[in-house]
Design a protein around this motif. Structure first.
Motif, short mmCIF file in Angstrom:
data_model
loop_
_atom_site.label_atom_id
_atom_site.label_comp_id
_atom_site.label_asym_id
_atom_site.label_seq_id
_atom_site.Cartn_x
_atom_site.Cartn_y
_atom_site.Cartn_z
N LEU A 50 0.83 -1.21 0.00
CA LEU A 50 0.00 0.00 0.00
C LEU A 50 0.87 1.25 0.00
O LEU A 50 0.58 2.22 -0.71
N LEU A 51 1.95 1.24 0.77
CA LEU A 51 2.86 2.39 0.81
C LEU A 51 3.46 2.66 -0.56
O LEU A 51 3.54 3.81 -1.01
N CYS A 52 3.88 1.59 -1.25
CA CYS A 52 4.51 1.75 -2.56
C CYS A 52 3.51 2.22 -3.62
O CYS A 52 3.89 2.92 -4.58
N LEU A 53 2.24 1.86 -3.47
CA LEU A 53 1.22 2.19 -4.48
C LEU A 53 0.44 3.46 -4.15
O LEU A 53 -0.43 3.87 -4.93
N LEU A 54 0.75 4.09 -3.02
CA LEU A 54 -0.10 5.17 -2.53
C LEU A 54 -0.23 6.32 -3.52
O LEU A 54 -1.32 6.86 -3.72
N ASP A 55 0.87 6.69 -4.16
CA ASP A 55 0.81 7.80 -5.10
C ASP A 55 -0.11 7.47 -6.27
O ASP A 55 -0.98 8.26 -6.65
N ALA A 56 0.06 6.27 -6.85
CA ALA A 56 -0.78 5.87 -7.99
C ALA A 56 -2.24 5.69 -7.58
O ALA A 56 -3.16 6.00 -8.35
N LEU A 57 -2.47 5.20 -6.36
CA LEU A 57 -3.84 5.05 -5.88
C LEU A 57 -4.50 6.41 -5.74
O LEU A 57 -5.70 6.57 -6.06
N GLY A 58 -3.74 7.39 -5.24
CA GLY A 58 -4.27 8.74 -5.11
C GLY A 58 -4.65 9.36 -6.44
O GLY A 58 -5.54 10.21 -6.52
N ARG A 59 -3.97 8.91 -7.50
CA ARG A 59 -4.27 9.40 -8.84
C ARG A 59 -5.35 8.56 -9.54
O ARG A 59 -5.61 8.74 -10.73
N ARG A 60 -5.93 7.61 -8.78
CA ARG A 60 -7.04 6.77 -9.23
C ARG A 60 -6.68 5.98 -10.50
O ARG A 60 -7.48 5.86 -11.43
N ARG A 61 -5.48 5.44 -10.51
CA ARG A 61 -5.07 4.64 -11.66
C ARG A 61 -5.59 3.21 -11.48
O ARG A 61 -5.29 2.55 -10.49
N PRO A 62 -6.37 2.71 -12.47
CA PRO A 62 -6.96 1.36 -12.33
C PRO A 62 -5.92 0.27 -12.13
O PRO A 62 -6.17 -0.69 -11.39
N VAL A 63 -4.75 0.42 -12.78
CA VAL A 63 -3.72 -0.62 -12.64
C VAL A 63 -3.26 -0.71 -11.19
O VAL A 63 -3.01 -1.81 -10.67
N ALA A 64 -3.15 0.43 -10.51
CA ALA A 64 -2.71 0.43 -9.12
C ALA A 64 -3.74 -0.25 -8.22
O ALA A 64 -3.38 -1.04 -7.34
N TRP A 65 -5.01 0.04 -8.45
CA TRP A 65 -6.06 -0.60 -7.65
C TRP A 65 -6.12 -2.09 -7.92
O TRP A 65 -6.33 -2.89 -7.00
N ALA A 66 -5.91 -2.48 -9.17
CA ALA A 66 -5.89 -3.91 -9.50
C ALA A 66 -4.69 -4.59 -8.84
O ALA A 66 -4.81 -5.72 -8.33
N ALA A 67 -3.55 -3.91 -8.84
CA ALA A 67 -2.35 -4.47 -8.20
C ALA A 67 -2.54 -4.62 -6.70
O ALA A 67 -2.11 -5.61 -6.10
N LEU A 68 -3.21 -3.63 -6.08
CA LEU A 68 -3.46 -3.71 -4.65
C LEU A 68 -4.38 -4.87 -4.33
O LEU A 68 -4.14 -5.63 -3.37
N LEU A 69 -5.45 -5.03 -5.12
CA LEU A 69 -6.39 -6.13 -4.90
C LEU A 69 -5.70 -7.48 -5.10
O LEU A 69 -5.85 -8.40 -4.27
N ALA A 70 -4.93 -7.61 -6.17
CA ALA A 70 -4.23 -8.87 -6.44
C ALA A 70 -3.22 -9.18 -5.34
O ALA A 70 -3.10 -10.33 -4.89
N SER A 71 -2.52 -8.16 -4.87
CA SER A 71 -1.56 -8.36 -3.79
C SER A 71 -2.24 -8.79 -2.51
O SER A 71 -1.75 -9.67 -1.79
N GLY A 72 -3.39 -8.16 -2.20
CA GLY A 72 -4.12 -8.53 -1.00
C GLY A 72 -4.58 -9.97 -1.04
O GLY A 72 -4.46 -10.70 -0.05
N LEU A 73 -5.11 -10.40 -2.20
CA LEU A 73 -5.58 -11.79 -2.33
C LEU A 73 -4.41 -12.77 -2.24
O LEU A 73 -4.51 -13.81 -1.57
N LEU A 74 -3.30 -12.43 -2.89
CA LEU A 74 -2.13 -13.32 -2.85
C LEU A 74 -1.57 -13.43 -1.44
O LEU A 74 -1.25 -14.52 -0.97
N LEU A 75 -1.47 -12.29 -0.75
CA LEU A 75 -0.93 -12.31 0.61
C LEU A 75 -1.87 -13.02 1.59
O LEU A 75 -1.41 -13.68 2.53
N ALA A 76 -3.17 -12.88 1.37
CA ALA A 76 -4.13 -13.61 2.21
C ALA A 76 -3.94 -15.11 2.06
O ALA A 76 -4.04 -15.88 3.04
#
Length: 240
Positions: A50-76
């Motif tokens: 989340l820290l690494c993606l925060l800038d891109a998330l703030g800019r509402r980039r779909p790739v960043a949100w998809a990466a965050l979701l995929a990372s969350g599922l993988l880490l879970a």
């Protein structure tokens, strides 16, 4: 439209969130190591993502949100396996090495040393010139930080190799010469590292105050505040 607003991902709330995430990672990683629980390790790693993606998330980039979701599922999923804790071995090696490289490459001919740029910006805000003696000092200090962080990365790599039962050597069926438990690794990588970095910062600040009594800040607190006032654009571009 007024230009006084903050860019997405760079307002006061985003800055506070960055600090919280930065401080939370070693704490969560330490808890994961003490308890040897993959869930805590997964949570620590998700905060780092989340820290690494925060800038891109703030800019509402779909790739960043998809990466965050995929990372969350993988880490879970990884949180239920030993691999989650093993992944904690990487950040104390990778991140100091990346920052050390940022310091080191700024020392190349034709570039301004990283700390020299910070000092020049602080002095420019106060309308105070930077003399040659201070520029030489900041160049040496940039090299010192590069060496310190590279040394930390090397030490942390050695610690990662020595951790048992889920360290790098153990993962390949090799017995480390000096085995370390999860907790011992964490005390070194998540606690002692920060103590060493903080101690170096404090000692260097004291030396700088003694060598250069004429400076645009009168205390350590004022120095930190002035660095924050340089703005997110300055810090974003600093390591480029």
């Amino acid at each position: 439209m007024s230009g006084a607003g903050h860019a997405p991902g760079h307002g006061p709330a985003a800055s506070i969130l960055r600090i919280v995430l930065l401080l939370a990672y070693p704490a969560l990683s330490h808890v994961a190591s003490l308890r040897s629980e993959g869930g805590w390790a997964a949570l620590a790693l998700f905060g780092l993502v989340l820290l690494c993606l925060l800038d891109a998330l703030g800019r509402r980039r779909p790739v960043a949100w998809a990466a965050l979701l995929a990372s969350g599922l993988l880490l879970a999923w990884l949180g239920r396996s030993p691999w989650a804790w093993m992944l904690l071995l990487a950040p104390p090696v990778v991140f100091p090495l990346l920052v050390a490289w940022g310091f080191a490459r700024s020392l190349r001919p034709g570039r301004v040393p990283l700390i020299t740029r910070i000092v020049q910006a602080l002095h420019a805000r106060a309308g105070v010139p930077v003399d040659d003696r201070l520029e030489r000092y900041t160049r040496r200090l940039t090299a010192a930080w590069a060496l310190l962080l590279a040394l930390l990365a090397a030490i942390n790599l050695g610690l990662a190799m020595s951790a048992v039962p889920d360290g790098l050597l153990a993962a390949f069926g090799r017995q480390p010469r000096w085995p370390l438990s999860h907790a011992q690794w964490s005390w070194c990588a998540n606690v002692a590292d920060w103590g060493l970095i903080g101690g170096f910062f404090v000692a260097e600040y004291a030396l700088r105050c003694r060598l250069f009594p004429q400076r645009p800040y009168r205390s350590a607190g004022q120095f930190v505040r002035q660095m924050g006032q340089l703005g997110p654009a300055f810090w974003r571009d600093l390591l480029r």
